[in-house]
Enzyme design. Structure first.
Site, PDB file in Angstrom:
ATOM      1  N   TYR A 109      -7.572   0.487 -23.404  1.00 37.31           N
ATOM      2  CA  TYR A 109      -8.409   0.747 -24.569  1.00 37.31           C
ATOM      3  C   TYR A 109      -9.785   1.207 -24.106  1.00 37.31           C
ATOM      4  CZ  TYR A 109      -4.842  -2.063 -27.002  1.00 37.31           C
ATOM      5  OH  TYR A 109      -3.661  -2.560 -27.495  1.00 37.31           O
ATOM      6  N   HIS A 175       2.379  -3.928 -21.263  1.00 36.84           N
ATOM      7  CA  HIS A 175       2.043  -3.109 -22.429  1.00 36.84           C
ATOM      8  C   HIS A 175       3.230  -2.274 -22.900  1.00 36.84           C
ATOM      9  CE1 HIS A 175      -1.756  -1.252 -24.410  1.00 36.84           C
ATOM     10  NE2 HIS A 175      -0.775  -1.373 -25.263  1.00 36.84           N
ATOM     11  N   PRO A 256      -0.860  -4.851 -38.208  1.00 34.37           N
ATOM     12  CA  PRO A 256      -0.398  -5.678 -39.332  1.00 34.37           C
ATOM     13  C   PRO A 256      -0.811  -5.146 -40.697  1.00 34.37           C
ATOM     14  CG  PRO A 256      -2.284  -6.716 -38.276  1.00 34.37           C
ATOM     15  CD  PRO A 256      -1.892  -5.560 -37.404  1.00 34.37           C
ATOM     16  N   LEU A 257      -1.759  -4.201 -40.708  1.00 34.96           N
ATOM     17  CA  LEU A 257      -2.164  -3.560 -41.965  1.00 34.96           C
ATOM     18  C   LEU A 257      -1.719  -2.096 -41.990  1.00 34.96           C
ATOM     19  CD1 LEU A 257      -5.697  -5.133 -42.400  1.00 34.96           C
ATOM     20  CD2 LEU A 257      -3.592  -5.712 -43.610  1.00 34.96           C
ATOM     21  N   GLY A 258      -0.587  -1.831 -41.327  1.00 35.27           N
ATOM     22  CA  GLY A 258      -0.069  -0.476 -41.326  1.00 35.27           C
ATOM     23  C   GLY A 258      -1.038   0.517 -40.723  1.00 35.27           C
ATOM     24  N   GLY A 260      -4.136   0.525 -40.963  1.00 33.84           N
ATOM     25  CA  GLY A 260      -5.172   0.811 -41.950  1.00 33.84           C
ATOM     26  C   GLY A 260      -4.654   1.265 -43.292  1.00 33.84           C
ATOM     27  N   GLY A 264      -5.453   0.260 -48.569  1.00 32.46           N
ATOM     28  CA  GLY A 264      -5.646   1.035 -49.793  1.00 32.46           C
ATOM     29  C   GLY A 264      -6.815   1.996 -49.715  1.00 32.46           C
TER      30      GLY A 264
END
Length: 380
Positions: A109, A175, A256-258, A260, A264
């Site tokens: 990263y 990884h 976990p939130l797709g 982003g 929404g």
């Protein structure tokens, strides 16, 4: 997918892809200027390590961590221009103040810059948190290749320890699985590092059930990290979630939130920087897919409106309700978004609400693969 022999054409295509795209999809872009100046002399928020909010814990194998963790990648890379280092440090320290004790990073990263930032941010309370990082790549000046040879693993760990300002890594993941190195050799190398006290727990990322079982027979695996969200359900179908439950392994969903989408805040008109945002090359983030998948966000919003919550909070609450060994690591680079994410901890889904979410989701179709076909060759 199961392990299989790669033919020459596939191998050549894979090598070409690595060289040209620098392992797109693993969370890596080159950004040598991300931390061009030290933040040591910045007046960053001071943390009172004795006064912090509490959060219940969950077990990743034998590693005990907060029920929600923090993914740190997006602070430094891959979702557009990086945040200012001082803002990233403030966000990480605020997460700790609000009860988070599990922080996720990796050498790629940045590369390297995110580990350095996380190390600086966590230094005041290092002994009170668990840090996860990853190995698995040979990072060169112009190309990146897979490399999980035992001698390279040791070299990466020594360098990560320095950047993280610590004497041990709480959770060390491979990884991506390296088809050129037997997983038993990888597990053996990590086992040696555990015996030396430089690593405390072993993890795998984007591995299939065969690899997980083989690795676990050599060195107990504490956690599996793969993409998993309300809209991305592959691990429910390929047996990975089941084998975690069978073997007592924790599961850490990345994205976990797709990535982003489930916030929404994205739509068909959202621009993605082709140089700085890895999502620009993902099938699920084309304008067509962004529009076609909106019913999924609408479903989450419908539940959110009944619980005084947001779609993000419902998506995270759903993951935590799915299995008690799941620890999501939503990422953010700012404190308002952090507060929203951690608000999911207070959202309780009843059994009937959870089942209704599942039933309604089955009526919907997810459009676009999570990554393109070539990028998926890095996932088993």
């Amino acid at each position: 997918m199961e392990n299989k022999e790669m033919n020459n054409d596939s191998g050549n295509s894979r090598r070409k892809f690595i060289q040209q795209n620098a392992v797109a999809g693993i969370g890596l872009v080159f950004a040598s200027s991300l931390m061009s100046s030290s933040t040591n002399d910045l007046e960053i928020n001071k943390v009172d390590i004795d006064k912090k909010e509490k959060m219940t814990t969950r077990n990743l194998g034998k590693l005990k961590v907060s029920a929600l963790g923090a993914g740190c990648m997006s602070i430094s890379a891959n979702y557009g221009s990086p945040a200012k280092p001082e803002e990233g440090i403030k966000t990480i320290r605020k997460a700790y103040e609000k009860g988070v004790t599990f922080f996720d990073t990796a050498e790629v990263y940045g590369p390297y810059t995110n580990e350095a930032l996380v190390g600086e941010a966590l230094a005041p309370f290092r002994d009170k948190v668990a840090v996860a990082t990853k190995f698995g790549f040979q990072i060169g000046a112009s190309q990146i290749t897979l490399n999980s040879r035992p001698e390279h693993i040791r070299k990466v760990v020594e360098e990560s320890l320095k950047r993280l300002r610590t004497d041990r890594i709480d959770l060390l993941y491979q990884h991506r699985v390296d088809p050129n190195v037997p997983i038993e050799d990888v597990a053996g190398a990590v086992k040696d590092l555990i015996n030396e006290g430089k690593v405390l727990h072993f993890g795998l990322s984007e591995a299939n059930t065969t690899t997980i079982r083989k690795a676990h027979s050599v060195q107990p695996v504490s956690a599996i990290q793969s993409e998993y969200s309300f809209m991305e359900r592959s691990v429910e179908k390929n047996g990975v979630l089941d084998i975690c439950e069978e073997l007592g392994i924790g599961f850490v969903p990345w994205g976990p939130l797709g990535m982003g989408y489930l916030t929404g805040k994205l739509n068909a008109q959202t621009p993605f920087d082709t140089k700085l945002d890895l999502r620009s090359a993902f099938d699920r983030f084309t304008p067509e897919s962004l529009a076609a998948n909106m019913p999924i966000v609408n479903l989450l919003n419908r539940f959110a409106s009944n619980k005084n919550a947001t779609s993000s909070q419902i998506a995270l609450a759903w993951l935590m309700a799915k299995k008690t060994f799941i620890v999501p690591i939503p990422g953010t680079r700012n404190i308002p978004h952090l507060n929203e994410n951690l608000g999911a901890y207070d959202v309780q889904l009843s059994a009937s609400e959870f089942q209704e979410l599942e039933t309604e989701f089955l009526k919907l179709q997810v459009h676009g693969g999570r990554m393109n076909a070539m990028q998926m060759t890095f996932c088993e």
